[in-house]
Design a protein around this motif. Structure first.
Motif, PDB file in Angstrom:
ATOM      1  N   ARG A  20       0.834  -1.203   0.000  1.00 37.44           N
ATOM      2  CA  ARG A  20       0.000   0.000   0.000  1.00 37.44           C
ATOM      3  C   ARG A  20       0.872   1.258   0.000  1.00 37.44           C
ATOM      4  N   TYR A  23       1.957   1.745  -3.499  1.00 39.22           N
ATOM      5  CA  TYR A  23       0.888   2.321  -4.325  1.00 39.22           C
ATOM      6  C   TYR A  23       0.809   3.841  -4.123  1.00 39.22           C
ATOM      7  N   HIS A  92      -6.731   7.758  -1.764  1.00 43.28           N
ATOM      8  CA  HIS A  92      -6.398   6.602  -0.938  1.00 43.28           C
ATOM      9  C   HIS A  92      -7.200   6.560   0.360  1.00 43.28           C
ATOM     10  N   LYS A  97     -10.352  -0.549   1.995  1.00 42.74           N
ATOM     11  CA  LYS A  97      -9.156  -1.254   2.446  1.00 42.74           C
ATOM     12  C   LYS A  97      -9.543  -2.603   3.066  1.00 42.74           C
TER      13      LYS A  97
END
Length: 219
Positions: A20, A23, A92, A97
């Motif tokens: 993550r 990303y 994000h 998630k």
């Protein structure tokens, strides 16, 4: 057994967090380079000429890491980075998630619901839970943390980054820029209703005088 299943889940959670973070970095870099390329193509450096606060600094050069950077370029870099941070954070923070267990159960049907149940009941001491945890530990051995890596998403960010770099390299090599400039909007801004009476801008008339000159009524 409880410690062993905790170790397995924590290992995969750690890998998921690293991916993550990757990303976020790739997304931030791609967004920044795209914004900066657009700023350069659209001559956004001219926007600093429209604000009296920045006008004294335009053209000034600053030495950063052994290289001289013009104030306007530095301003565009800072502006682009701040906007990129905001856009990346919004994307994000709003994204769904999943935890490592959800990913594993999705990729490995044999562990579906079993791994979650075993992990949630890891501190329960009875023969059923012990058998469940033992079976989950055995079935989770083939699980590789690389299943968490979203290669499509990463590839998209890499392609966008490469494209933006190519555009910037082309502009640097050829000096190509569009005919658009933020200063094109200065006349539009002057004609807005709220910029009329108290504006310090003076328009030039056809006879060479200005709109603020007193009219000669002797004729």
């Amino acid at each position: 057994m409880a410690l062993e299943i905790e170790k397995i889940v924590n290992k995969h959670e750690s890998a998921l967090k690293k991916y993550r973070g990757l990303y976020v970095f790739a997304d931030l870099l791609a967004t920044f380079l795209v914004l900066y390329a657009l700023f350069v193509l659209l001559n956004m450096r001219d926007i600093f000429l429209m604000f009296p606060t920045f006008e004294p600094y335009t053209g000034a050069k600053y030495s950063i890491l052994g290289s001289e950077i013009v104030f306007e370029t530095l301003g565009l870099i800072i502006t682009g980075f701040i906007l990129s941070l905001i856009l990346t954070a919004i994307r994000h923070l709003r994204a769904e998630k999943k935890d490592a267990i959800s990913f594993i159960e999705e990729k490995y049907p044999v562990l579906k619901e079993r791994m979650r149940t075993a992990y949630d009941n890891r501190n329960t001491d009875n023969i059923i839970v012990r058998d469940l945890i033992g079976g989950v530990i055995i079935d989770s051995r083939p699980v590789n943390s690389s299943v968490f890596l979203n290669r499509k998403k990463l590839a998209k960010d890499v392609l966008v980054t490469v494209f933006a770099v190519v555009v910037l390299a082309y502009v640097a090599q050829t000096g190509y820029q569009t005919t658009f400039s933020p200063t094109d909007f200065s006349e539009v801004i002057e004609n807005l209703p709220f910029s009329g009476s108290n504006s310090d801008l003076v328009s030039v008339e056809e006879n060479g005088g200005t709109s603020s000159d007193p009219q000669d009524n002797s004729e």
